[in-house]
Structure formats: structure tokens, C-alpha cells
Scaffold this active site. Sequence first.
Site, PDB file in Angstrom:
ATOM      1  N   ASN A 164       8.676 -12.988  65.439  1.00 31.46           N
ATOM      2  CA  ASN A 164       9.450 -14.176  65.041  1.00 31.46           C
ATOM      3  C   ASN A 164      10.743 -13.835  64.305  1.00 31.46           C
ATOM      4  OD1 ASN A 164       6.579 -16.388  64.501  1.00 31.46           O
ATOM      5  ND2 ASN A 164       7.892 -16.156  66.287  1.00 31.46           N
TER       6      ASN A 164
ATOM      7  N   ASP B 276       1.381 -23.613  68.712  1.00 34.72           N
ATOM      8  CA  ASP B 276       2.589 -23.553  69.529  1.00 34.72           C
ATOM      9  C   ASP B 276       3.074 -24.959  69.902  1.00 34.72           C
ATOM     10  OD1 ASP B 276       4.613 -22.408  70.954  1.00 34.72           O
ATOM     11  OD2 ASP B 276       3.360 -21.663  72.593  1.00 34.72           O
TER      12      ASP B 276
HETATM   13  C1  FPP Z   1       5.492 -22.217  67.436  1.00 32.27           C
HETATM   14  O1  FPP Z   1       6.330 -23.272  67.821  1.00 32.27           O
HETATM   15  C2  FPP Z   1       5.329 -22.217  66.010  1.00 32.27           C
HETATM   16  C3  FPP Z   1       5.802 -21.235  65.169  1.00 32.27           C
HETATM   17  C4  FPP Z   1       6.558 -20.069  65.619  1.00 32.27           C
HETATM   18  C5  FPP Z   1       5.600 -21.323  63.730  1.00 32.27           C
HETATM   19  C6  FPP Z   1       4.328 -21.970  63.281  1.00 32.27           C
HETATM   20  C7  FPP Z   1       4.545 -22.397  61.912  1.00 32.27           C
HETATM   21  C8  FPP Z   1       4.140 -23.560  61.355  1.00 32.27           C
HETATM   22  C9  FPP Z   1       3.289 -24.557  62.027  1.00 32.27           C
HETATM   23  C10 FPP Z   1       4.574 -23.902  59.986  1.00 32.27           C
HETATM   24  C11 FPP Z   1       4.292 -22.891  58.917  1.00 32.27           C
HETATM   25  C12 FPP Z   1       2.873 -22.760  58.528  1.00 32.27           C
HETATM   26  C13 FPP Z   1       2.361 -22.873  57.269  1.00 32.27           C
HETATM   27  C14 FPP Z   1       1.012 -22.354  56.971  1.00 32.27           C
HETATM   28  C15 FPP Z   1       3.079 -23.492  56.147  1.00 32.27           C
HETATM   29  P1  FPP Z   1       7.640 -22.930  68.628  1.00 32.27           P
HETATM   30  O2  FPP Z   1       8.787 -23.055  67.704  1.00 32.27           O
HETATM   31  O3  FPP Z   1       7.516 -21.626  69.328  1.00 32.27           O
HETATM   32  O4  FPP Z   1       7.640 -24.118  69.645  1.00 32.27           O
HETATM   33  P2  FPP Z   1       8.253 -24.128  71.116  1.00 32.27           P
HETATM   34  O5  FPP Z   1       7.503 -23.074  71.890  1.00 32.27           O
HETATM   35  O6  FPP Z   1       7.954 -25.511  71.579  1.00 32.27           O
HETATM   36  O7  FPP Z   1       9.720 -23.853  70.987  1.00 32.27           O
END
Ligand code: FPP
Length: 228
Positions: free
Chosen positions: A64, A16
Site C-alpha cells: 500500500n 476491499d
Molecule cells: C481496500 O480498498 C482497502 C484498503 C487498502 C484499506 C483498508 C482500510 C480501512 C478499511 C480503514 C483503516 C482501518 C482501520 C482499522 C482504522 P481499495 O481502496 O483498494 O478499494 P478499491 O479496490 O475499490 O479501489
Amino acid sequence: MGEDGTKARHVAIIMDGNGRWAKKRHLPRALGHQRGVEAVRRLVRGARDFELEALTIYAFSTENWRRPDEEVSDLMALMKRFILSDLDEMAENGIRLKIIGDYKAFRPDVVELIEGALSRTAANTGTILAVALNYGAHDEIARAATKAAAKGAITPETIAAELDTADLPPLDLLIRTSGEERLSNFLLWQAAYCELYFTETLWPDFTADHLAQALESFTRRERRYGGR
Ligand code: FPP
């Protein structure tokens, strides 16, 4: 080794904070996710050093899909690019790729790439990298219970045997980055007795050293599984 003589075999991570990482720098969210992929790459490269049997990462949840179309498609593009750029290296390093969740709901080109990557690494015997895609624990448990019921009695054991993680070691440690302290529908069944580790570090800043710290903290915990 932990106080109870065990070492973490299976670690899961809620990655996250990509958005906040980017916002702090006045950069587009997509760049935060891109840096998030680099953090994944660092950990996969270091996986052997940690002697983990399995590393499960939450890349895309059933929730998501509610994000703006542009962000969903950025995440898909990043996943595709990650497979294209890193599959050879993972395959050579003995990583076995696994997907938990219903990835078949993704675009056909993404599904095809994923299936190619799964079969390419299927015979590997090193760390299992389980990527949660279109994953939600409620959905997983409902699917498992349905399969268990079709075969006979529903018991904790028969449900567990049908979970997406049935072939993985028990979950030892669940890490969530970015200061949030919730499970967000991730591995709810498997988390029953796992240790939880929360860190303020935003996912793109997470390094092998951070993982080492989390593992070190795990070794100091005493797990009693309800006993004493
Ligand atoms: C949370 O950050 C992250 C996600 C919803 C996606 C996680 C995905 C990756 C790290 C990349 C894809 C993975 C692979 C294996 C290629 P957020 O966007 O919710 O952050 P925030 O809470 O700060 O807005």
C-alpha cells in the site's frame, strides 16, 4: 457448529472496495476509507455476539506504500482517529488489540498511539482484534524463517512458531469483499487449510449480517485437511 463439529474461532478479512464504493457515488476515495472504518467499528462492536476468538483485518499492506502520498496519509489519519475515538469502548468491551506486520515503519506519532492502545488492552481476554499494518505474508514468512534459523532447524513447526500470528488460533475463514478473488499477500501460510469466502459486497457496505452469512456458510463446509 460445522459438519465436522467445529465453529469458526479465527476469521480474517481483506477489506476491499472502499475506492469503488466512493467512485460509484462520485465521492472522494478518502470518504470510502472513512466509511470503511465505520464498517470495522460495526464488526468490532458485534464481535462478542459472534464469539470469535480472533478477528484479523488487512488495514495496510506492504504494497500500500505505492499508493499516492495523499492516500497513504489519509489512511494514517483514519487509523489515528479510529484509535482515539474507539479505544475506550474496545478496552471496556474486553477487546485485545494486536498488530501483525512491521508497524514500527509508520510515523512516530502513529507508532506511539498504537503502542499505547496495545498496552491499554493487553490484559483483556475477549476477542483479539489483530490489525495487519505494513503487513505482507512474504515479509512475515521471511522474518519468521530468519528467527527460526537463528534458533536451530527450519521446519514447518518452527516457522509457524515465529509467525506474527503464532499466538492466535488457527485461521478458519478468510473473507474478501468487493468481488475480487485473490489473497494479495495476506496470511498465505495461515490460509493453507482455511475456508475462503468471497462476496460482491463492497467493504463500506459490509455489516454484521454479512459476517453472520459468511460464518453460516463456514458451518456448512466440511474440512478434511487433506484426509478423507
Ligand atoms: C481496500 O480498498 C482497502 C484498503 C487498502 C484499506 C483498508 C482500510 C480501512 C478499511 C480503514 C483503516 C482501518 C482501520 C482499522 C482504522 P481499495 O481502496 O483498494 O478499494 P478499491 O479496490 O475499490 O479501489
